[in-house]
Design an enzyme around this catalytic site. Structure first.
Site, PDB file in Angstrom:
ATOM      1  N   LYS A  77       0.854  -1.200   0.000  1.00  0.00           N
ATOM      2  CA  LYS A  77       0.000   0.000   0.000  1.00  0.00           C
ATOM      3  C   LYS A  77       0.885   1.243   0.000  1.00  0.00           C
ATOM      4  O   LYS A  77       1.914   1.277   0.684  1.00  0.00           O
ATOM      5  CB  LYS A  77      -0.896  -0.027   1.240  1.00  0.00           C
ATOM      6  CG  LYS A  77      -1.950   1.072   1.286  1.00  0.00           C
ATOM      7  CD  LYS A  77      -2.840   0.899   2.527  1.00  0.00           C
ATOM      8  CE  LYS A  77      -3.924   1.952   2.618  1.00  0.00           C
ATOM      9  NZ  LYS A  77      -4.800   1.748   3.800  1.00  0.00           N
ATOM     10  N   SER A 152      -9.581   1.920   3.043  1.00  0.00           N
ATOM     11  CA  SER A 152      -8.711   2.656   2.153  1.00  0.00           C
ATOM     12  C   SER A 152      -7.695   1.778   1.418  1.00  0.00           C
ATOM     13  O   SER A 152      -7.091   2.242   0.450  1.00  0.00           O
ATOM     14  CB  SER A 152      -7.950   3.718   2.952  1.00  0.00           C
ATOM     15  OG  SER A 152      -7.108   3.109   3.903  1.00  0.00           O
ATOM     16  N   SER A 176      -9.722  -0.507   7.255  1.00  0.00           N
ATOM     17  CA  SER A 176      -9.171  -0.291   5.919  1.00  0.00           C
ATOM     18  C   SER A 176      -8.478  -1.497   5.293  1.00  0.00           C
ATOM     19  O   SER A 176      -8.160  -1.467   4.105  1.00  0.00           O
ATOM     20  CB  SER A 176      -8.188   0.881   5.938  1.00  0.00           C
ATOM     21  OG  SER A 176      -8.895   2.090   5.999  1.00  0.00           O
TER      22      SER A 176
END
Ligand SMILES: [Zn+2]
Lengths: 489, 481
Positions: A77, A152, A176
């Site tokens: 990420k 996210s 997330s």
């Protein structure tokens, strides 16, 4: 296709030298070439570096003393620092930021021999539940490209679901990792606070932030966790603990294990299909020898407010450093420092601004006690709720999300509805306990649903074991998103 | 017309003498190349995390103990938010409502009165970086450079109660504080290097009133003298305003050393809101009783105790004991010298006189004195043994400072041994008597003062080496015959 295999399957093939790490990486990049145009899971791809790393992995595999995840292509990420590799947080303000150091989890993964495929898309600074707050582009759900992948860590989830990486790292502040895992039909684990180092994770809300894996199955989650967990002297909240062998524990049975069903999380706001799926899971676990009991988390209804206030306060503080002096790209000509601060910070997206404003407001002296202190008190109550509950049960079962993946643009301008969808997941962040999302069926429309298994602090082993046994028991019902990707494409 | 009482409170920042910074491993040495002592943590790079330095906590506890504070078993690190270019995270890690040390007290001697100044708190925090404005001033400079070497150095902030009642007391307090922090090796307290800084709050109220008046805060105080001068100026300014029935504005004022005046910098009518919050990365700091106790046991003898001991054990006058204990190094120097020469008052006179005078003229501290205590002892022994006179000894000491040679070496080299033997003196004295019939006659007529002139002539003829006392005795004997 190697790109759709699990870590454990590839590990066997790589060790037996039936496939080379290079072939695996090439297969993953082939898949990326095929689907990335539609999915847009990545912010940055590292094709040539990945091939170099794969060759290095092959050399180690040849020697026969390869580390655990040797040659496995993994996505990171883009809020997790990678030395020499752009780390943007999907923000214009950091779009040219190259960290001079690796996050501890990245160092550990490199030591474990992984090949880094690229950096995945996210909501700007991990603020959001749909990845639509990325300032670069949206990411689409591999199961249905009119839908969000969740957020996210939406890029990480979509990449794993679409075969663009074998596994990925995500971060989880209020769900997330788990919510996008549920939306994309894969497994996501938020470990206990302090088990996995946060050093190098660009913070949103440090008391709620966690790093964890997104994988194709529970065994893979155990393997990645093993590689990234452990004490880190650079993280003051890191905890010194003897680690179990998470993979070895998976084969144990769950006879006599008590599964708690919290009545507050199975109320009427829940999508009927999601509710039905959870009772289905309970039945499967009972058939495996577990006992299911109704439990209560009496303060769960205040979790959302508490979470939102604490997170916003911490976020407003974390994002303060992006002022254009050293961090944050300086935009425009400024007359003085104040106008430089304002021009730079004006570049932040709407959600970041919203959180900064709310956080700034509640930290003001007049509001601090009314909001921030009260939210912390609720957080303590929620922790106590879990302590009580875990006196009666070993794990707690709930849906991961109240609904399956929603359509792009659906909730973007309705932030409160968006925040509310975090209700199931944010509890585990407030309490710091481990929580795993595992696929548990599909809606009539064919969208994946996820269940959440929460456990006692540092008892990832039990959580993974329950998830793994359920997964084994229902393996025949498991579908692959890649089919849908093809069907739609 | 009302009689006014001056109320002063001080806020002092002192850099701790830790080897590394408070939340990272970077070196703290002063004067390195800009930005050569930095890392992701003290540069505030996102994702870097603070790890508390144990030595910093220990030194802050030491400071607390030296200031008679309660050391709080649990304290909390908070973020203090404000935007400023030299603050890389846009917040400073500090301690707000739960400081490490609180409720302390420092006793001062003001004239012959004892005054107790309360210490509200001593807390631990991190230093900011340094802005270097290119150009004449912050306003006219075209751009600024930032040096983060200082960023993250451990600081204690010491806040007094508003117990100080005059500008002089404020200076005396700072001198005492400096002595305490130096004794305990908590800080080197160098105002010129910025390792000790002081802001002062001052207000006036009618004598007998218990309510506080409006206060102003004074910044840019770069020496203890500046603190006293600025507070004297400010007390006077406020007094004149109040007597003219005008109001004192709550504001921050800047001390201009050259002009000898304070100037308004900014209004404080609306207090800055730093949006304090507990730092989520740092759990509350727990210090256990055993650790505090072991730090207490290892504290050095503090200045008040040392002063009393000097008076009792060495029979020194209180003034000497005060001066000698202002610095631990000075006190150590004195005691090392007394080891050599068992005549404390003689040592005290020389250390406080010639030695400090020479060091001051050469801008040196006692710890870097070119003449070690043992060497000074060697010189004082020569005085005790009548080998040199006090006058000659002063010249010998100057030579010692200049050349680094021992007293004996210099005396021998220069042939400065005092002439005390009767045979050598007799020849000189006979010569002086022969050459000065006038004064000799005067003396013999009863003008005893003339003996002084004659002794002077003996000293002159012997180039200062004659033992003046002996010369005096012999002259009298000869002239009275
Ligand atoms: Zn540093």
């Amino acid at each position: 296709m190697f790109s759709s295999m699990t870590i454990s399957q590839l590990r066997t093939l790589l060790r037996a030298r039936e496939v080379s790490a290079e072939e695996v990486v090439i297969s993953v990049f082939d898949q990326i070439d095929k689907v990335e145009g539609d999915i847009e899971a990545y912010v940055t791809l590292c094709r040539s570096e990945a091939l170099v790393q794969a060759k290095r992995a092959d050399a180690l595999l040849k020697e026969g003393n390869a580390p655990d995840l040797c040659g496995i292509p993994i996505a990171i990420k883009d809020n997790i620092s990678t030395a020499g590799l752009k780390t943007t947080c999907a923000s214009r303000i950091l779009d040219d930021y190259v960290p001079p150091f690796d996050a501890t989890v990245v160092t550990k993964l490199k030591e474990a021999g992984v090949v880094i495929v690229g950096k995945t898309n996210l909501d700007e600074f991990a603020l959001g539940s749909s990845t639509e707050n990325s300032q670069f582009h949206v990411t689409r759900n591999p199961w249905d490209r009119s839908r969000v992948p969740g957020g996210s860590s939406g890029g990480s989830a979509a990449a794993v679901a679409a075969g663009e990486a074998i596994a990925a790292l995500g971060s989880d502040t209020g769900g997330s990792i788990r919510q996008p895992a549920a939306f994309c039909g894969i497994v996501g684990l938020k470990p206990t606070y302090g088990l996995v180092s946060r050093y190098g994770l660009i913070p949103a809300a440090p008391s709620l932030d966690h790093v964890g894996p997104l994988t194709r199955d529970v065994r893979d989650a155990a393997l990645v966790l093993q590689a990234i967990a452990g004490w880190d002297g650079k993280d003051p909240t890191s905890v010194q603990k003897e680690l179990p062998n998470y993979e070895a524990v998976l084969s144990e049975d769950i006879t006599g294990l008590v599964v708690g069903l919290p009545k507050e999380l199975l109320d009427n706001e829940l999508d009927p299909e999601a509710k039905e799926a959870i009772f289905g899971v309970a039945n499967v676990l009972e058939s495996l020898g577990a006992r299911v009991e109704a439990i209560s988390l009496p303060h769960a209804e205040y979790a959302m407010a508490s979470f939102y206030l604490i997170a916003s306060a911490e976020i407003s503080s974390s994002l303060a450093c992006f002022d254009g002096v050293r961090l944050g790209k300086r935009y425009g000509e400024a007359k003085d420092t104040t106008s430089m601060f304002m021009k730079t910070r004006g570049q932040l997206g709407i959600e970041a601004k919203r959180r900064i404003l709310v956080g700034t407001a509640i930290l003001q002296e007049d509001n601090y006690t009314t909001y921030f202190v009260k939210a912390q008190k609720v957080r303590t109550k929620i922790r106590e709720d879990f302590q009580q509950a875990f006196g009666r049960c070993d794990v707690i079962l709930s849906p991961t999300t109240p609904t399956p993946a929603f359509t792009l643009g659906h909730k973007l301008d309705r932030p409160v509805i968006m925040y509310k969808s975090d209700v199931y997941t944010s509890l585990a962040n407030l309490a710091g306990i481990p929580a795993l999302s595992v696929p548990c069926g599909y809606t009539e429309g064919g969208l994946p649903l996820g269940m959440q298994i929460m456990g006692k602090p540092f008892d990832e082993a039990t959580v993974l074991k329950v998830g793994h046994l359920y997964e084994q028991q229902t393996a025949s019902e498991r579908r692959l998103p890649q089919k849908e990707v093809k069907a739609n494409g | 017309m009302a009689d006014w009482e001056v109320i002063i409170g001080l806020e002092i920042h002192a850099e701790l003498l830790t080897e590394s910074k408070v939340f990272c491993g970077c070196n703290t040495e002063f004067g390195g190349e800009p930005n050569s002592q930095v890392c992701p943590v003290c540069m505030g790079l996102p994702g870097a995390l603070p790890v508390l330095n144990r030595q910093a906590v220990e030194l802050a506890i030491k400071a607390g103990l030296a200031l008679n504070c309660t050391i709080n078993g649990t304290s909390q690190f908070d973020r203090k938010h404000y935007f400023y270019p030299d603050l890389p995270k846009a917040y400073q890690i500090s301690q707000n409502d739960r400081p490490l040390c609180s409720h302390g007290m420092v006793e001062l001697s003001v004239g012959d009165r004892k005054r107790q100044i309360g210490i509200q708190r001593v807390h631990l925090e991190e230093e900011a970086g340094k802005s270097v404005h290119v150009g004449d001033s912050i306003i006219s400079s075209e751009y600024s450079l930032l040096d983060y070497n200082r960023s993250g150095i451990a600081l204690v902030e010491i806040v007094t109660e508003p117990d100080i009642r005059s500008a002089e007391e404020a200076r005396l307090f700072l001198e005492k504080l400096k002595t305490l922090l130096e004794y305990t090796e908590v800080s080197d307290c160098k105002m010129e290097e910025g390792s000790l800084r002081c802001d002062a709050n001052i207000s006036l109220r009618p004598k007998g009133s218990s309510a506080y008046g409006v206060k102003t805060e004074i910044k840019n105080l770069n020496s203890f003298r500046a603190v006293q001068r600025a507070l004297e100026f400010e007390a006077d300014r406020q007094r004149r305003l109040l007597q003219a029935k005008e109001v004192v504005l709550p504001e921050t004022r800047h001390w201009d050393e050259a002009k000898g005046m304070t100037f308004s910098m900014r209004s404080k009518a609306k207090a800055a809101d730093y949006r304090y919050m507990p730092d989520p990365n740092l759990y509350p700091l727990q210090v256990d009783e055993a650790w505090i106790e072991s730090i207490r046991q290892n504290l050095p003898e503090l200045p008040d105790a040392k002063r009393d001991r000097f008076i009792n054990d060495y029979d020194l006058p209180p003034y000497d004991a005060d001066v000698l204990t202002t610095s631990r190094h000075l006190a150590d120097y004195f005691e090392a010298c007394v080891q050599e020469v068992d005549e404390p008052k003689l040592v005290s006179n020389w250390v406080m006189g010639e030695v400090l005078r020479w060091l001051k003229a050469h801008e040196l501290e006692i710890e870097s004195s070119p003449v070690a205590p043992k060497e000074l002892g060697g010189l004082l022994k020569l005085i005790q043994e009548d080998v040199v006179s006090t006058i000659v000894a002063k010249d010998v000491l100057s030579e010692m400072f200049a050349t680094g040679k021992s007293a004996v070496e210099i005396v021998d080299e220069k042939g400065w041994r005092q002439i005390s033997d009767a045979d050598s003196l007799e020849a000189i004295i006979d010569g002086v008597i022969a050459e000065n019939p006038g004064p000799v006659a005067d003396f013999q007529k009863g003008k005893t003062k003339a003996i002084g002139f004659l002794v002077g002539q003996v000293m002159k003829a012997s180039k200062g080496q004659a033992n003046p006392q002996k010369a005096n005795e012999m002259l009298r004997q000869k002239l009275q015959k």
